[in-house]
Scaffold this active site. Structure first.
Site, PDB file in Angstrom:
ATOM      1  N   LYS A   1      23.530   6.808 -29.271  1.00 54.50           N
ATOM      2  CA  LYS A   1      23.399   5.351 -29.253  1.00 54.50           C
ATOM      3  C   LYS A   1      22.737   4.804 -30.525  1.00 54.50           C
ATOM      4  O   LYS A   1      22.888   3.637 -30.842  1.00 54.50           O
ATOM      5  CB  LYS A   1      22.644   4.890 -28.005  1.00 54.50           C
TER       6      LYS A   1
ATOM      7  N   TYR B   1      29.137  10.688 -11.645  1.00 59.29           N
ATOM      8  CA  TYR B   1      28.190  10.453 -12.734  1.00 59.29           C
ATOM      9  C   TYR B   1      26.784  10.935 -12.357  1.00 59.29           C
ATOM     10  O   TYR B   1      26.271  10.572 -11.294  1.00 59.29           O
ATOM     11  CB  TYR B   1      28.154   8.959 -13.066  1.00 59.29           C
TER      12      TYR B   1
ATOM     13  N   TYR C   1      25.774  14.488 -19.557  1.00 57.23           N
ATOM     14  CA  TYR C   1      26.900  14.297 -20.480  1.00 57.23           C
ATOM     15  C   TYR C   1      27.324  15.615 -21.148  1.00 57.23           C
ATOM     16  O   TYR C   1      28.393  16.153 -20.886  1.00 57.23           O
ATOM     17  CB  TYR C   1      26.520  13.286 -21.575  1.00 57.23           C
TER      18      TYR C   1
END
Ligand SMILES: *Cc1c(COP(=O)(O)O)cnc(C)c1O
Length: 340
Positions: free
Chosen positions: A55, A268, A294
């Site tokens: 990010k 998730y 992830y």
């Protein structure tokens, strides 16, 4: 300078990360897996800002644009263990801005550490104001309240969507494609395929836009960790289209979008057995930390694709997008390993 680089240079950007990130061989892991394919890793877990992650690249452009518009407050959202939220809080702190995080509870049945440790703990050290909400459906209302409150006090807030996945955020990964192309050329390294985790889609979309503009045709395999491909693929395509338009570069052909959801498991943030094995293998054969949401699933995918002989070329590049702070929120994973 390519047309892509000239277009990127025109976008407002604030330096936040330690860039470029290194590319390293994972020969210990390749040896442990025991076949001819070499694995390389692009270390975007090492982007530097408050334990790093993907990010940071997006935020260089997102916050650059916010500052150019006079903003003094960043508001964003993500799961309770959001890496994006932690990196946004760090960017705000570094630039003297306020930060408000609205974090929905999206992952059921977790260890108590899930809401007390990992990224959630770091948000506090980074000075963000955190509001936990019970459902994703509550986010829009709470964000609207925070925006209104901030404006009524004379603040200039901007809202950054989950994962920083807007065309502006995608510029960070179009820029990363430029970085990658230069590194591969200097090292004379031929990569047959790239594997990375996909959630809100901006990382994959930006990378594909940048690679297309540079004529870098290496297949990129996106491993879905948030939702089924039917839900994620249109989001990635739309982001790529809008990012290409914004940069004035050619569109990414349909055939370049390769998303797989076979490693998603129950959903998730819910660990799978092969994720745990991938984490353990990277740890013990390389001293490399992955993450439980992830990159663990993306590495599990790389391992099984390679074992099936389904990765083109002799060299595969694993794009490490970060997230290791999340390991502290999933202590049960390490416990399950040490008792097995
Ligand atoms: C956000 C994130 C991703 C996914 O990136 P998207 O741009 O949302 O698809 C992958 N890995 C980590 C560690 C992340 O925090």
């Amino acid at each position: 300078m390519s047309g892509l680089e000239a277009a990127l240079a025109r976008a407002p950007r604030v330096p936040l990360g330690h860039l470029p990130t290194p590319i390293e061989p994972l020969d210990g892991m390749a040896r442990a897996l025991g076949d001819g394919v070499r694995i390389f890793v692009k270390r975007d877990d090492c982007t530097g800002l408050a334990l790093g992650g993907n990010k940071v690249r997006k935020l260089e452009y997102l916050v650059g644009e916010a500052l150019a518009a006079g903003a003094d407050t960043l508001i964003t959202t993500g799961g309770v263990q959001s890496n994006h939220a932690r990196q946004t809080a760090a960017a705000a702190a570094k630039l003297g801005m306020r930060c408000e995080l609205v974090l929905p509870r999206m992952v059921a049945g977790r260890d108590p550490a899930y809401e007390a440790s990992g990224n959630r703990l770091l948000d506090d050290w980074l000075g963000a104001r955190v509001t936990l909400v019970d459902q994703p459906a509550d986010v829009a209302r709470v964000v609207a309240e925070i925006l209104a409150r901030s404006k009524s006090r004379g603040g200039k807030p901007v809202f950054i969507p989950a994962g920083g996945s807007t065309p502006t955020g995608c510029l960070g990964y179009a820029q990363a494609a430029v970085e990658l192309a230069g590194q591969l050329e200097r090292a004379r390294l031929e990569i047959g395929s790239i594997v990375l985790a996909v959630s809100t889609g901006g990382t994959l979309a930006g990378l594909l836009v940048g690679m297309e503009a540079l004529g870098l045709g290496i297949p990129v395999i996106g491993i879905g960790v948030f939702a089924a491909t039917a839900q994620v693929a249109p989001v990635v395509r739309d982001l790529a289209t809008r990012t290409s338009l914004r940069l004035g570069v050619p569109h990414v052909p349909d055939t370049r979008f390769d998303l797989r959801d076979r490693w998603l498991g129950a959903g998730y943030g819910l660990p799978t057995d092969d994720l745990r094995e991938a984490l353990a293998l990277a740890g013990r054969s390389e001293g490399l930390l992955l993450d439980p949401v992830y990159t663990g699933k993306a590495m599990a995918a790389l391992i099984s694709l390679r074992q099936q002989g389904n990765l083109p070329g002799q060299n595969v590049l694993f794009w490490h997008t970060g997230g290791s702070p999340g390991l502290f929120a999933y202590p049960e994973l390490a416990r399950a390993r040490s008792s097995s």
